[in-house]
Every structure is written in C-alpha cells, then in structure tokens.
Design a protein around this motif. Structure first.
Motif, PDB file in Angstrom:
ATOM      1  N   ILE A 102       0.858  -1.179   0.000  1.00 53.75           N
ATOM      2  CA  ILE A 102       0.000   0.000   0.000  1.00 53.75           C
ATOM      3  C   ILE A 102       0.892   1.226   0.000  1.00 53.75           C
ATOM      4  O   ILE A 102       1.870   1.282   0.749  1.00 53.75           O
ATOM      5  CB  ILE A 102      -0.919   0.017   1.240  1.00 53.75           C
ATOM      6  CG1 ILE A 102      -1.744  -1.271   1.299  1.00 53.75           C
ATOM      7  CG2 ILE A 102      -1.816   1.249   1.239  1.00 53.75           C
ATOM      8  CD1 ILE A 102      -2.417  -1.509   2.624  1.00 53.75           C
ATOM      9  N   LEU A 129      -3.194   0.248  -3.765  1.00 50.66           N
ATOM     10  CA  LEU A 129      -2.886  -1.076  -3.225  1.00 50.66           C
ATOM     11  C   LEU A 129      -2.398  -1.902  -4.400  1.00 50.66           C
ATOM     12  O   LEU A 129      -3.156  -2.197  -5.325  1.00 50.66           O
ATOM     13  CB  LEU A 129      -4.138  -1.691  -2.593  1.00 50.66           C
ATOM     14  CG  LEU A 129      -4.090  -3.164  -2.181  1.00 50.66           C
ATOM     15  CD1 LEU A 129      -2.940  -3.454  -1.237  1.00 50.66           C
ATOM     16  CD2 LEU A 129      -5.415  -3.574  -1.567  1.00 50.66           C
ATOM     17  N   GLN A 166      -9.080  -6.847   4.220  1.00 53.50           N
ATOM     18  CA  GLN A 166      -8.853  -6.261   5.545  1.00 53.50           C
ATOM     19  C   GLN A 166      -8.164  -4.899   5.427  1.00 53.50           C
ATOM     20  O   GLN A 166      -8.498  -3.965   6.156  1.00 53.50           O
ATOM     21  CB  GLN A 166      -8.012  -7.213   6.403  1.00 53.50           C
ATOM     22  CG  GLN A 166      -8.718  -8.514   6.730  1.00 53.50           C
ATOM     23  CD  GLN A 166      -7.776  -9.577   7.284  1.00 53.50           C
ATOM     24  OE1 GLN A 166      -6.557  -9.454   7.229  1.00 53.50           O
ATOM     25  NE2 GLN A 166      -8.362 -10.647   7.807  1.00 53.50           N
ATOM     26  N   ALA A 167      -7.212  -4.801   4.513  1.00 51.34           N
ATOM     27  CA  ALA A 167      -6.503  -3.535   4.300  1.00 51.34           C
ATOM     28  C   ALA A 167      -7.463  -2.451   3.801  1.00 51.34           C
ATOM     29  O   ALA A 167      -7.371  -1.285   4.218  1.00 51.34           O
ATOM     30  CB  ALA A 167      -5.355  -3.731   3.307  1.00 51.34           C
ATOM     31  N   GLU A 169     -10.634  -2.292   4.484  1.00 50.17           N
ATOM     32  CA  GLU A 169     -11.428  -1.891   5.655  1.00 50.17           C
ATOM     33  C   GLU A 169     -10.676  -0.904   6.527  1.00 50.17           C
ATOM     34  O   GLU A 169     -11.247   0.084   7.000  1.00 50.17           O
ATOM     35  CB  GLU A 169     -11.844  -3.124   6.463  1.00 50.17           C
ATOM     36  CG  GLU A 169     -12.924  -3.926   5.783  1.00 50.17           C
ATOM     37  CD  GLU A 169     -13.367  -5.145   6.574  1.00 50.17           C
ATOM     38  OE1 GLU A 169     -13.051  -5.233   7.785  1.00 50.17           O
ATOM     39  OE2 GLU A 169     -14.032  -6.001   5.970  1.00 50.17           O
ATOM     40  N   VAL A 170      -9.386  -1.133   6.741  1.00 49.10           N
ATOM     41  CA  VAL A 170      -8.578  -0.204   7.539  1.00 49.10           C
ATOM     42  C   VAL A 170      -8.443   1.130   6.807  1.00 49.10           C
ATOM     43  O   VAL A 170      -8.542   2.194   7.422  1.00 49.10           O
ATOM     44  CB  VAL A 170      -7.193  -0.804   7.881  1.00 49.10           C
ATOM     45  CG1 VAL A 170      -6.275   0.235   8.513  1.00 49.10           C
ATOM     46  CG2 VAL A 170      -7.359  -2.011   8.803  1.00 49.10           C
ATOM     47  N   PHE A 171      -8.246   1.085   5.493  1.00 46.57           N
ATOM     48  CA  PHE A 171      -8.183   2.318   4.701  1.00 46.57           C
ATOM     49  C   PHE A 171      -9.461   3.128   4.895  1.00 46.57           C
ATOM     50  O   PHE A 171      -9.422   4.329   5.118  1.00 46.57           O
ATOM     51  CB  PHE A 171      -7.971   1.999   3.220  1.00 46.57           C
ATOM     52  CG  PHE A 171      -8.097   3.205   2.329  1.00 46.57           C
ATOM     53  CD1 PHE A 171      -7.041   4.090   2.175  1.00 46.57           C
ATOM     54  CD2 PHE A 171      -9.287   3.479   1.659  1.00 46.57           C
ATOM     55  CE1 PHE A 171      -7.155   5.216   1.374  1.00 46.57           C
ATOM     56  CE2 PHE A 171      -9.420   4.595   0.856  1.00 46.57           C
ATOM     57  CZ  PHE A 171      -8.347   5.466   0.714  1.00 46.57           C
ATOM     58  N   GLU A 178      -2.488   4.333   8.252  1.00 44.54           N
ATOM     59  CA  GLU A 178      -2.714   3.197   9.147  1.00 44.54           C
ATOM     60  C   GLU A 178      -2.747   1.889   8.359  1.00 44.54           C
ATOM     61  O   GLU A 178      -2.214   0.872   8.823  1.00 44.54           O
ATOM     62  CB  GLU A 178      -4.005   3.373   9.944  1.00 44.54           C
ATOM     63  CG  GLU A 178      -4.235   2.317  10.990  1.00 44.54           C
ATOM     64  CD  GLU A 178      -3.127   2.199  12.043  1.00 44.54           C
ATOM     65  OE1 GLU A 178      -2.879   1.069  12.497  1.00 44.54           O
ATOM     66  OE2 GLU A 178      -2.500   3.220  12.400  1.00 44.54           O
ATOM     67  N   ALA A 179      -3.341   1.896   7.185  1.00 45.30           N
ATOM     68  CA  ALA A 179      -3.359   0.689   6.346  1.00 45.30           C
ATOM     69  C   ALA A 179      -1.928   0.291   5.968  1.00 45.30           C
ATOM     70  O   ALA A 179      -1.574  -0.893   6.006  1.00 45.30           O
ATOM     71  CB  ALA A 179      -4.212   0.918   5.099  1.00 45.30           C
ATOM     72  N   GLN A 182      -0.162  -1.253   9.021  1.00 44.11           N
ATOM     73  CA  GLN A 182      -0.634  -2.587   9.391  1.00 44.11           C
ATOM     74  C   GLN A 182      -0.340  -3.674   8.346  1.00 44.11           C
ATOM     75  O   GLN A 182      -0.134  -4.822   8.705  1.00 44.11           O
ATOM     76  CB  GLN A 182      -2.143  -2.566   9.653  1.00 44.11           C
ATOM     77  CG  GLN A 182      -2.513  -1.927  10.963  1.00 44.11           C
ATOM     78  CD  GLN A 182      -3.995  -2.109  11.282  1.00 44.11           C
ATOM     79  OE1 GLN A 182      -4.591  -3.139  10.986  1.00 44.11           O
ATOM     80  NE2 GLN A 182      -4.576  -1.092  11.876  1.00 44.11           N
ATOM     81  N   PHE A 183      -0.322  -3.287   7.062  1.00 35.81           N
ATOM     82  CA  PHE A 183      -0.314  -4.344   6.044  1.00 35.81           C
ATOM     83  C   PHE A 183       0.916  -4.404   5.140  1.00 35.81           C
ATOM     84  O   PHE A 183       1.083  -5.388   4.435  1.00 35.81           O
ATOM     85  CB  PHE A 183      -1.578  -4.249   5.187  1.00 35.81           C
ATOM     86  CG  PHE A 183      -2.798  -4.622   5.970  1.00 35.81           C
ATOM     87  CD1 PHE A 183      -3.173  -5.951   6.100  1.00 35.81           C
ATOM     88  CD2 PHE A 183      -3.563  -3.656   6.609  1.00 35.81           C
ATOM     89  CE1 PHE A 183      -4.285  -6.301   6.847  1.00 35.81           C
ATOM     90  CE2 PHE A 183      -4.677  -3.996   7.352  1.00 35.81           C
ATOM     91  CZ  PHE A 183      -5.041  -5.331   7.480  1.00 35.81           C
TER      92      PHE A 183
END
Length: 186
Positions: A102, A129, A166-167, A169-171, A178-179, A182-183
C-alpha cells in the motif's frame, strides 16, 4: 464518500487473469460486505454501500486497462472526491505473487492503467494497493499479465485476497497511513 477502484479489463475472457486482480479484490470485498456491483455509470460497474458506517463506492472501470483514468476522472469530477478518499487496486509485476503493498502516492511505474489515472488526474498523490503477480521468466510481458494464475499461485493468493479486504477496511476506517502501517510486509 470513499471510492475503492479495482483495475482490470472487461469481458469474460479476462476473468482470472493476472491483470484483473484488481477486479477480483473488488469482487471479493463486495461479496464480504454484501454490496452488489451492477450499476453502469461513469464508464464503470459500480456498487454503493456502507462499511464501518462510512459510505463507499466500489468501482470496476469498463474502459479497458489502458484507459482506466477516464472512468476515475469522471467519478472524481462528478462527486468532487478528495484524492485521499480514493484507493486504486492493481497488479504489480515487481511484487511476488502473494505480496501486496500500500502506498499513499508515487509514480505509475510501468502500469498503463495507473499511468492513465495519473495522467488524467495530473496527480501522483493517489493512494494505491498494489497486488503482486510476479515477473515472467521466459514469457513476454503481455502474454504473462493476460494469462491466468497457476493453481499454485491461486493457493498463494487466497490469503492475500483476504488481507487485501482487511486492508481496504482499515483504509476506509483509519486512512492510508494506518493501512500501510498494518499491512505493508517488510
């Protein structure tokens, strides 16, 4: 509103190809979140819904990969969407199959779909992404990206497609930084 755009080529013959991994991510995310992608608007197939209480639009441009920017520009102009609320998902030959990355900005590199978006929006600060498809060893690049994943690659992609969802969703809930934290795999 946040706009999640998966790049690919229309027509059934491109289903399951490496170049259409962006469409696959969108389809899986739509299925997980019960969003139907069936409206044709802005030169794209579109689905709208809510994820984590936020309004989102899922987009699969139907302009063919090299003209993806036409659809994205139309959406950005029509809805006046800030670029930080957009996430573009596409294949990347510089990442191994099963890897994803990302980024909040950057050049389009060699990807013609992203190049079209950057050129028409006249901006490189577009969250994206990138989904790894690997690089061909002996095959020419066009045949490789328009080819289907091997059964072994499909196995590797299973977890990555889930992580991509999941990424996203965090985005949507916390933003691109934050994405990335985390990813992005080190």
């Amino acid at each position: 509103m946040q706009v999640i755009i998966g790049l690919g080529n229309p027509e059934n013959r491109y289903n399951g190809t490496r170049h259409n991994i962006g469409f696959e991510v969108i389809d899986q995310f739509a299925e997980t979140n019960n969003i139907e992608i069936k409206k044709t608007k802005h030169k794209a197939l579109i689905g709208e819904g809510f994820v984590g209480g936020k309004k989102i639009m899922l987009v699969k441009p139907q302009t063919y990969m090299n003209l993806s920017g036409e659809s994205v520009l139309d959406i950005v102009d029509y809805y006046d969407v800030p670029l930080e609320n957009i996430l573009v998902i596409y294949d990347d030959i510089d990442l191994e199959v099963g890897k994803m990355r990302i980024r909040s900005k950057g050049s389009a590199g060699t990807h013609n779909g992203m190049r079209s978006i950057v050129q028409l929006l006249q901006e490189t600060e577009i969250p994206r992404l990138r989904m790894g498809i690997g690089r061909p060893e002996k095959q020419d690049l066009v045949s490789y990206v328009l080819g289907k994943f091997t059964p072994e690659e499909r196995m590797e992609l299973k977890d990555t497609l889930k992580k991509a969802g999941q990424a996203i969703e965090v985005f949507i809930s916390k933003g691109v930084t934050e994405a990335m934290n985390q990813f992005n795999q080190k």
